[in-house]
Design a protein around this motif. Structure first.
Motif, PDB file in Angstrom:
ATOM      1  N   SER A  52      33.909  50.743  37.667  1.00 52.94           N
ATOM      2  CA  SER A  52      34.617  50.621  38.519  1.00 52.94           C
ATOM      3  C   SER A  52      35.996  49.972  38.366  1.00 52.94           C
ATOM      4  N   LEU A  53      36.616  49.691  39.269  1.00 54.01           N
ATOM      5  CA  LEU A  53      38.099  49.480  39.860  1.00 54.01           C
ATOM      6  C   LEU A  53      38.890  48.301  39.775  1.00 54.01           C
ATOM      7  N   THR A  54      38.696  47.736  39.353  1.00 55.35           N
ATOM      8  CA  THR A  54      39.625  46.382  39.276  1.00 55.35           C
ATOM      9  C   THR A  54      41.298  46.943  39.007  1.00 55.35           C
ATOM     10  N   THR A  55      41.417  45.171  39.145  1.00 58.82           N
ATOM     11  CA  THR A  55      43.333  44.828  38.985  1.00 58.82           C
ATOM     12  C   THR A  55      43.651  45.195  37.853  1.00 58.82           C
ATOM     13  N   ILE A  93      45.343  49.042  40.196  1.00 61.13           N
ATOM     14  CA  ILE A  93      44.428  48.979  39.938  1.00 61.13           C
ATOM     15  C   ILE A  93      44.013  49.832  37.927  1.00 61.13           C
ATOM     16  N   THR A 104      35.848  41.749  33.152  1.00 65.74           N
ATOM     17  CA  THR A 104      36.653  41.454  34.017  1.00 65.74           C
ATOM     18  C   THR A 104      36.810  39.909  33.137  1.00 65.74           C
ATOM     19  N   TYR A 132      40.021  41.558  38.810  1.00 59.61           N
ATOM     20  CA  TYR A 132      39.291  41.572  39.753  1.00 59.61           C
ATOM     21  C   TYR A 132      38.157  42.923  40.568  1.00 59.61           C
ATOM     22  N   SER A 133      38.007  42.255  41.459  1.00 54.24           N
ATOM     23  CA  SER A 133      37.175  43.899  42.347  1.00 54.24           C
ATOM     24  C   SER A 133      36.714  42.333  43.307  1.00 54.24           C
ATOM     25  N   ARG A 134      35.596  43.671  44.073  1.00 58.51           N
ATOM     26  CA  ARG A 134      35.520  43.485  45.780  1.00 58.51           C
ATOM     27  C   ARG A 134      34.241  43.473  45.968  1.00 58.51           C
ATOM     28  N   GLY A 152      33.439  49.197  44.935  1.00 57.15           N
ATOM     29  CA  GLY A 152      33.801  47.796  44.364  1.00 57.15           C
ATOM     30  C   GLY A 152      33.465  47.313  43.390  1.00 57.15           C
ATOM     31  N   GLU A 153      32.585  46.486  43.403  1.00 63.52           N
ATOM     32  CA  GLU A 153      32.410  45.338  41.986  1.00 63.52           C
ATOM     33  C   GLU A 153      31.122  45.994  41.650  1.00 63.52           C
ATOM     34  N   GLY A 167      30.300  49.170  41.468  1.00 62.07           N
ATOM     35  CA  GLY A 167      30.778  50.570  40.485  1.00 62.07           C
ATOM     36  C   GLY A 167      29.232  51.275  40.759  1.00 62.07           C
TER      37      GLY A 167
END
Lengths: 248, 188
Positions: B65-68, B55, B154, A126-128, B17-18, B20
């Motif tokens: 981009s960063l994600t979980t 992350i 993702t 997930y991202s945001r 965020g998403e 990126g």
């Protein structure tokens, strides 16, 4: 239509003729590089007949493959003529193409299985949405009605109030707001970098000014245009909503 | 003043965020060359692989981009951040696999590999934003080309397209569903 699709779902165990062929090859423990055409064709036809007997809706793709297999089988049944070796080499094994296609399909079938596993394992990440860093940018910088009224006042200060003497008699609905709105949109369209507030008020009759002002408010409300003011007491600029101006 | 490029980078990607940021953008902001950006990102990516970090850095066509992390997907779902999706059908999975490994590719080419029509599957994939159009192929009829999206990464928890497992020959088939179907026919 519904009946048809219902039948179709029942044979969904196979994804198509390629899938059925792969299944037969595995069940008969055949080497994919050396397919016994006669045998595989018979087996394939058996499945088709079973489906047919049950009046299942056989996708046309299955029949195309059946025809291909039968053509291949009949060519292998023909007596082999002694041909000179050079010619033999140039002639391609009809099984070759099928084999390549099957191998290719098998790779992706496997890859699909891997994706399926990944999906089942719940690997989603997930991202945001991005944060808005630009302070005062975007919505914050939108001019308020008061800014617009101030702009109007500044304009009057410079050019004087609209002359009432121009207005004679009653001119009802001379400029319906809708028409003025279209007019403003047209003007904005011509200048993608925005248009100053003052430029919109071309004529100087009171009716027209009120009209323009109301039309502008209406457009802002409809989110068709954007009214921006970079600094207090500076010129107001009108943009077409949705254009990228100064953001990012 | 010890300005840390990595710290700036980290903050930038956090804020982006998403959406990126493309490595070109990053190189402009940090005023370093693109390959230096790549080096920084590569080191950081490794650092984030530490099990103690939560992350991960994802790359899609040059945009980072960063994600979980995928291993905790279930936890985040439980927290209520996202609900479960309907699983993809076999037809969709096959089409998606073909597009993923052969992108950009036209629908007809996907059909040919699968031996069946894939329009329905492609529509589903597009609706679920796993694939998208990628221009037109310059052949007769100029057919639409398809490619996978960032959401594809993702959704499957892939770090980049390179993260896709190698396309292999060997595999174990599972035809139990189809077998059962034909077995039940014979019985009846």
């Amino acid at each position: 239509m519904s009946v048809k699709s219902e039948y179709h779902i029942k044979v969904e165990g196979f994804e198509g003729p390629m899938d059925l062929l792969l299944h037969l090859i595995q069940r008969l423990e055949i080497d994919i590089h050396d397919i016994p055409v006669a045998e595989i064709t018979d087996q394939y036809m058996e499945y088709i007949h079973t489906m047919n007997e049950l009046e299942l809706d056989i996708a046309s793709e299955y029949l195309v493959m059946a025809a291909t297999l039968l053509a291949m089988k009949s060519s292998t049944l023909l007596p082999e003529e002694p041909v000179d070796p050079e010619e033999l080499e140039s002639e391609e094994d009809p099984r070759e193409e099928l084999m390549e296609r099957l191998k290719e399909y098998r790779k992706f079938k496997y890859a699909a299985g891997q994706l399926k596993d990944r999906e089942a394992e719940d690997n989603e990440v997930y991202s945001r949405p991005p944060v808005s860093i630009e302070e005062g940018a975007g919505d914050d910088q939108q001019a308020t009605v008061f800014d617009m009224i101030e702009a109007l006042q500044r304009m009057f200060n410079k050019t004087g109030s609209p002359s009432p003497e121009v207005e004679t008699g009653v001119k009802r609905d001379e400029m319906p707001i809708k028409r003025t709105m279209d007019h403003i949109l047209q003007k904005i369209q011509q200048s993608p970098s925005g248009i100053t507030f003052e430029k919109l008020f071309s004529a100087r009759t009171r009716t027209e000014m009120v009209n323009t002002f109301l039309a502008l408010l209406e457009l802002v409300k409809d989110k068709q245009v954007l009214c921006r003011q970079d600094e207090h007491f500076e010129d107001l600029y009108i943009f077409k909503q949705g254009d990228n101006h100064g953001r990012e | 003043m010890g300005e840390s490029k990595l710290a700036i980078l980290e903050g930038l990607l956090f804020a982006a965020g998403e959406e990126g940021m493309h490595k070109k953008q990053l190189s402009e902001i940090l005023e370093i060359r693109e390959n230096e950006v790549e080096e920084l990102l590569e080191d950081w990516k490794e650092e984030l692989q530490n099990p103690g970090r939560g992350i991960r850095l994802m790359e899609s066509r040059g945009t980072y981009s960063l994600t979980t992390k995928p291993e905790y997907a279930a936890v985040y779902k439980r927290w209520g951040y996202k609900k479960n999706h309907t699983r993809l059908s076999q037809a969709s999975l096959e089409s998606l696999a073909i597009i993923a490994y052969r992108q950009p590719i036209t629908r007809v080419e996907v059909d040919y590999i699968r031996g069946v029509k894939s329009d329905q599957a492609l529509q589903t994939l597009a609706e679920r934003q796993l694939v998208e159009e990628a221009g037109r192929k310059e052949t007769v009829g100029r057919p639409i080309l398809y490619r996978t999206t960032e959401h594809f990464l993702t959704y499957f928890g892939l770090q980049s397209l390179e993260d896709l497992p190698e396309l292999k020959e060997a595999f174990q088939e599972d035809y139990s569903a189809a077998e059962n179907f034909f077995d039940s026919l014979e019985e009846g």
